[in-house]
Design a protein around this motif. Sequence first.
Motif, PDB file in Angstrom:
ATOM      1  N   GLY A  21       3.460  -0.664   6.450  1.00 55.38           N
ATOM      2  CA  GLY A  21       2.825  -0.042   7.593  1.00 55.38           C
ATOM      3  C   GLY A  21       2.980   1.468   7.587  1.00 55.38           C
ATOM      4  N   PHE A  22       4.117   1.963   7.111  1.00 50.90           N
ATOM      5  CA  PHE A  22       4.314   3.416   7.025  1.00 50.90           C
ATOM      6  C   PHE A  22       3.437   4.032   5.946  1.00 50.90           C
ATOM      7  CE2 PHE A  22       8.113   2.317   9.414  1.00 50.90           C
ATOM      8  CZ  PHE A  22       8.201   3.375  10.307  1.00 50.90           C
ATOM      9  N   VAL A  23       3.188   3.285   4.873  1.00 49.98           N
ATOM     10  CA  VAL A  23       2.243   3.763   3.862  1.00 49.98           C
ATOM     11  C   VAL A  23       0.863   3.888   4.494  1.00 49.98           C
ATOM     12  CG1 VAL A  23       1.184   3.291   1.623  1.00 49.98           C
ATOM     13  CG2 VAL A  23       3.591   2.720   2.000  1.00 49.98           C
ATOM     14  N   ALA A  24       0.469   2.859   5.255  1.00 48.62           N
ATOM     15  CA  ALA A  24      -0.823   2.902   5.939  1.00 48.62           C
ATOM     16  C   ALA A  24      -0.887   4.076   6.908  1.00 48.62           C
ATOM     17  CB  ALA A  24      -1.069   1.581   6.665  1.00 48.62           C
ATOM     18  N   LEU A  25       0.214   4.334   7.611  1.00 50.48           N
ATOM     19  CA  LEU A  25       0.255   5.434   8.571  1.00 50.48           C
ATOM     20  C   LEU A  25       0.082   6.778   7.861  1.00 50.48           C
ATOM     21  CD1 LEU A  25       0.734   5.917  11.636  1.00 50.48           C
ATOM     22  CD2 LEU A  25       3.159   6.238  11.083  1.00 50.48           C
ATOM     23  N   ALA A  26       0.722   6.941   6.716  1.00 53.83           N
ATOM     24  CA  ALA A  26       0.581   8.176   5.948  1.00 53.83           C
ATOM     25  C   ALA A  26      -0.840   8.325   5.406  1.00 53.83           C
ATOM     26  CB  ALA A  26       1.589   8.196   4.802  1.00 53.83           C
ATOM     27  N   LEU A  27      -1.419   7.229   4.954  1.00 50.59           N
ATOM     28  CA  LEU A  27      -2.777   7.287   4.415  1.00 50.59           C
ATOM     29  C   LEU A  27      -3.788   7.596   5.510  1.00 50.59           C
ATOM     30  CD1 LEU A  27      -2.576   4.229   2.006  1.00 50.59           C
ATOM     31  CD2 LEU A  27      -2.787   6.633   1.333  1.00 50.59           C
ATOM     32  N   ARG A  28      -3.479   7.188   6.753  1.00 47.11           N
ATOM     33  CA  ARG A  28      -4.377   7.461   7.874  1.00 47.11           C
ATOM     34  C   ARG A  28      -4.580   8.970   8.067  1.00 47.11           C
ATOM     35  NH1 ARG A  28      -3.081   5.715  14.052  1.00 47.11           N
ATOM     36  NH2 ARG A  28      -1.434   4.666  12.960  1.00 47.11           N
ATOM     37  N   ARG A  29      -3.599   9.769   7.676  1.00 46.01           N
ATOM     38  CA  ARG A  29      -3.732  11.210   7.826  1.00 46.01           C
ATOM     39  C   ARG A  29      -4.712  11.792   6.812  1.00 46.01           C
ATOM     40  NH1 ARG A  29       2.179  10.628   7.639  1.00 46.01           N
ATOM     41  NH2 ARG A  29       2.881  10.200   9.765  1.00 46.01           N
ATOM     42  N   ARG A  30      -4.972  11.054   5.743  1.00 44.85           N
ATOM     43  CA  ARG A  30      -5.918  11.505   4.713  1.00 44.85           C
ATOM     44  C   ARG A  30      -7.279  10.833   4.860  1.00 44.85           C
ATOM     45  NH1 ARG A  30      -3.524  13.226  -0.512  1.00 44.85           N
ATOM     46  NH2 ARG A  30      -1.316  13.640  -0.214  1.00 44.85           N
ATOM     47  N   TYR A  31      -7.255   9.552   5.199  1.00 44.71           N
ATOM     48  CA  TYR A  31      -8.480   8.749   5.258  1.00 44.71           C
ATOM     49  C   TYR A  31      -8.497   8.026   6.602  1.00 44.71           C
ATOM     50  CZ  TYR A  31      -7.627   9.434   0.276  1.00 44.71           C
ATOM     51  OH  TYR A  31      -7.344   9.972  -0.950  1.00 44.71           O
ATOM     52  N   ALA A  32      -9.463   8.362   7.448  1.00 45.32           N
ATOM     53  CA  ALA A  32      -9.457   7.847   8.818  1.00 45.32           C
ATOM     54  C   ALA A  32      -9.577   6.334   8.863  1.00 45.32           C
ATOM     55  CB  ALA A  32     -10.592   8.489   9.620  1.00 45.32           C
ATOM     56  N   ARG A  33     -10.399   5.768   7.982  1.00 44.81           N
ATOM     57  CA  ARG A  33     -10.632   4.319   7.986  1.00 44.81           C
ATOM     58  C   ARG A  33     -10.649   3.808   6.566  1.00 44.81           C
ATOM     59  NH1 ARG A  33     -13.408   6.834  11.700  1.00 44.81           N
ATOM     60  NH2 ARG A  33     -13.287   6.155  13.880  1.00 44.81           N
ATOM     61  N   ALA A  34      -9.873   2.773   6.303  1.00 44.54           N
ATOM     62  CA  ALA A  34      -9.802   2.208   4.958  1.00 44.54           C
ATOM     63  C   ALA A  34      -9.074   0.872   5.032  1.00 44.54           C
ATOM     64  CB  ALA A  34      -9.074   3.157   4.004  1.00 44.54           C
ATOM     65  N   LEU A  35      -8.980   0.230   3.896  1.00 39.53           N
ATOM     66  CA  LEU A  35      -8.253  -1.034   3.789  1.00 39.53           C
ATOM     67  C   LEU A  35      -7.261  -0.918   2.640  1.00 39.53           C
ATOM     68  CD1 LEU A  35      -8.325  -3.866   5.165  1.00 39.53           C
ATOM     69  CD2 LEU A  35      -9.678  -4.636   3.217  1.00 39.53           C
ATOM     70  N   LEU A  36      -5.995  -1.115   2.943  1.00 41.24           N
ATOM     71  CA  LEU A  36      -4.939  -1.107   1.935  1.00 41.24           C
ATOM     72  C   LEU A  36      -4.676  -2.539   1.497  1.00 41.24           C
ATOM     73  CD1 LEU A  36      -2.495   0.113   0.364  1.00 41.24           C
ATOM     74  CD2 LEU A  36      -1.175  -0.124   2.497  1.00 41.24           C
ATOM     75  N   ARG A  37      -4.784  -2.788   0.203  1.00 42.74           N
ATOM     76  CA  ARG A  37      -4.477  -4.107  -0.346  1.00 42.74           C
ATOM     77  C   ARG A  37      -3.351  -3.967  -1.368  1.00 42.74           C
ATOM     78  NH1 ARG A  37      -8.019  -8.080   0.978  1.00 42.74           N
ATOM     79  NH2 ARG A  37     -10.087  -7.470   1.741  1.00 42.74           N
ATOM     80  N   VAL A  38      -2.384  -4.875  -1.292  1.00 49.41           N
ATOM     81  CA  VAL A  38      -1.241  -4.846  -2.203  1.00 49.41           C
ATOM     82  C   VAL A  38      -1.132  -6.197  -2.897  1.00 49.41           C
ATOM     83  CG1 VAL A  38       1.262  -4.565  -2.387  1.00 49.41           C
ATOM     84  CG2 VAL A  38      -0.036  -3.162  -0.769  1.00 49.41           C
ATOM     85  N   THR A  39      -1.045  -6.165  -4.229  1.00 47.71           N
ATOM     86  CA  THR A  39      -0.857  -7.363  -5.040  1.00 47.71           C
ATOM     87  C   THR A  39       0.448  -7.206  -5.818  1.00 47.71           C
ATOM     88  OG1 THR A  39      -1.925  -6.558  -7.066  1.00 47.71           O
ATOM     89  CG2 THR A  39      -3.379  -7.400  -5.301  1.00 47.71           C
ATOM     90  N   PRO A  40       0.870  -8.217  -6.571  1.00 44.32           N
ATOM     91  CA  PRO A  40       2.103  -8.062  -7.359  1.00 44.32           C
ATOM     92  C   PRO A  40       2.041  -6.976  -8.420  1.00 44.32           C
ATOM     93  CG  PRO A  40       1.595 -10.378  -7.064  1.00 44.32           C
ATOM     94  CD  PRO A  40       0.411  -9.620  -6.555  1.00 44.32           C
ATOM     95  N   SER A  41       0.854  -6.415  -8.678  1.00 46.83           N
ATOM     96  CA  SER A  41       0.754  -5.405  -9.733  1.00 46.83           C
ATOM     97  C   SER A  41       0.000  -4.151  -9.322  1.00 46.83           C
ATOM     98  CB  SER A  41       0.074  -6.007 -10.975  1.00 46.83           C
ATOM     99  OG  SER A  41      -1.234  -6.459 -10.648  1.00 46.83           O
ATOM    100  N   ALA A  42      -0.461  -4.080  -8.068  1.00 48.80           N
ATOM    101  CA  ALA A  42      -1.288  -2.942  -7.699  1.00 48.80           C
ATOM    102  C   ALA A  42      -1.263  -2.692  -6.201  1.00 48.80           C
ATOM    103  CB  ALA A  42      -2.735  -3.179  -8.158  1.00 48.80           C
ATOM    104  N   ALA A  43      -1.523  -1.435  -5.848  1.00 49.38           N
ATOM    105  CA  ALA A  43      -1.783  -1.045  -4.461  1.00 49.38           C
ATOM    106  C   ALA A  43      -3.090  -0.274  -4.483  1.00 49.38           C
ATOM    107  CB  ALA A  43      -0.650  -0.187  -3.919  1.00 49.38           C
ATOM    108  N   LEU A  44      -4.098  -0.796  -3.777  1.00 52.12           N
ATOM    109  CA  LEU A  44      -5.444  -0.241  -3.845  1.00 52.12           C
ATOM    110  C   LEU A  44      -5.935   0.094  -2.443  1.00 52.12           C
ATOM    111  CD1 LEU A  44      -6.957  -2.837  -6.344  1.00 52.12           C
ATOM    112  CD2 LEU A  44      -6.125  -0.543  -6.904  1.00 52.12           C
ATOM    113  N   LEU A  45      -6.587   1.246  -2.328  1.00 50.81           N
ATOM    114  CA  LEU A  45      -7.150   1.679  -1.064  1.00 50.81           C
ATOM    115  C   LEU A  45      -8.669   1.641  -1.175  1.00 50.81           C
ATOM    116  CD1 LEU A  45      -6.267   2.850   1.718  1.00 50.81           C
ATOM    117  CD2 LEU A  45      -6.769   5.110   0.761  1.00 50.81           C
ATOM    118  N   THR A  46      -9.310   0.857  -0.307  1.00 44.63           N
ATOM    119  CA  THR A  46     -10.769   0.780  -0.285  1.00 44.63           C
ATOM    120  C   THR A  46     -11.280   1.546   0.922  1.00 44.63           C
ATOM    121  OG1 THR A  46     -10.711  -1.402  -1.330  1.00 44.63           O
ATOM    122  CG2 THR A  46     -12.768  -0.751  -0.268  1.00 44.63           C
TER     123      THR A  46
END
Length: 328
Positions: free
Chosen positions: A290-315
């Motif tokens: 959630g803190f990663v999402a909060l930090a990303l909100r300061r750069r990108y107003a709306r997006a979707l953060l997805r995390v898998t066992p091998s990746a973290a992707l922002l759409t």
Amino acid sequence: MRLHLFNPENDLALAAGIANYTPPASVVRFRTALAALPAWLADDGDNILAPGVDPRWLEANGLNVGLAPEGDPTPWGWSAHAVSLFRRAGSPGPFPNVDAIRALSHRRTALRLHRALVGRLPYPLPPEPLEISDINDLPPGKDWFLKAPWSCSGRGVADCSELSPDVMNRRAADTIRRQGSVMFEPRLEKIRDFAMLFEATDSGVVYRGLSLFFNAGATAYGGNIIAPEEELAAELNVPYLAETAAEVARAMTAILGNDYRGPFGVDMMIYGPNRLICPTVEVNLRTTMGFVALALRRRYARALLRVTPSAALLTLSSGRVIPLTPGC
């Protein structure tokens, strides 16, 4: 200047309670794949402890952080194991009292929070969790979740309605043997999970924002919705969010005292036909996604953060996908 470390095995290390903890191979792979993730949380001039990360990748993503093992240690979560990782990297500290943090990371902290909120909120609380240290005191019936005291994100959690009495008793007895007690939480008619994000500072606990997350499968974390705070609140569509945040901050200031400084999340849920809030599902005394999402909100107003066992992707809303770590 801070020195950040992504150590997602910390909850398992807290359960083990030893400095020389060896995480499962799958968790080591996850830690290695997402080692650069704290760069999105770091301030300009901070360092991240992420061997193998190419500084050109950091520069290309506008991340003004370094890779030197210098700065105040700032892990994803604190434990004796986290201290050992920093020391092996050559960091002299300073380090907090990890024994006190381990004690506060026990699920009984959620029980303490529940008791501190009784009569303080404009809505009724669900029945409080039970901490059981004697197998003979297990609650009757199947309307419970069995939870290991040091566990999170679905690990160490069992739905008693899916267990036979013998299996439930064995699991409870094994948890008591390994961790000293076992927690039983009443089943609620869940509508939606969410979390509130806080930071423990020298002047008390401060509310930082909402976290709307979703799971991959039954319990594993899948990702976060990134949007302005007011949109997240509208998505939840429940009253008393501000009152809940204020009362949880008040209670956690007293519970944490001087033993913990840093970010933490409180998992909550909306439940029942009247859409009530259960504000004490879990206290995660560490950084959360959630803190990663909060930090990303300061750069990108709306997006979707997805995390898998091998990746973290922002759409992004445009459809553009941004890998948050190298090699994704």
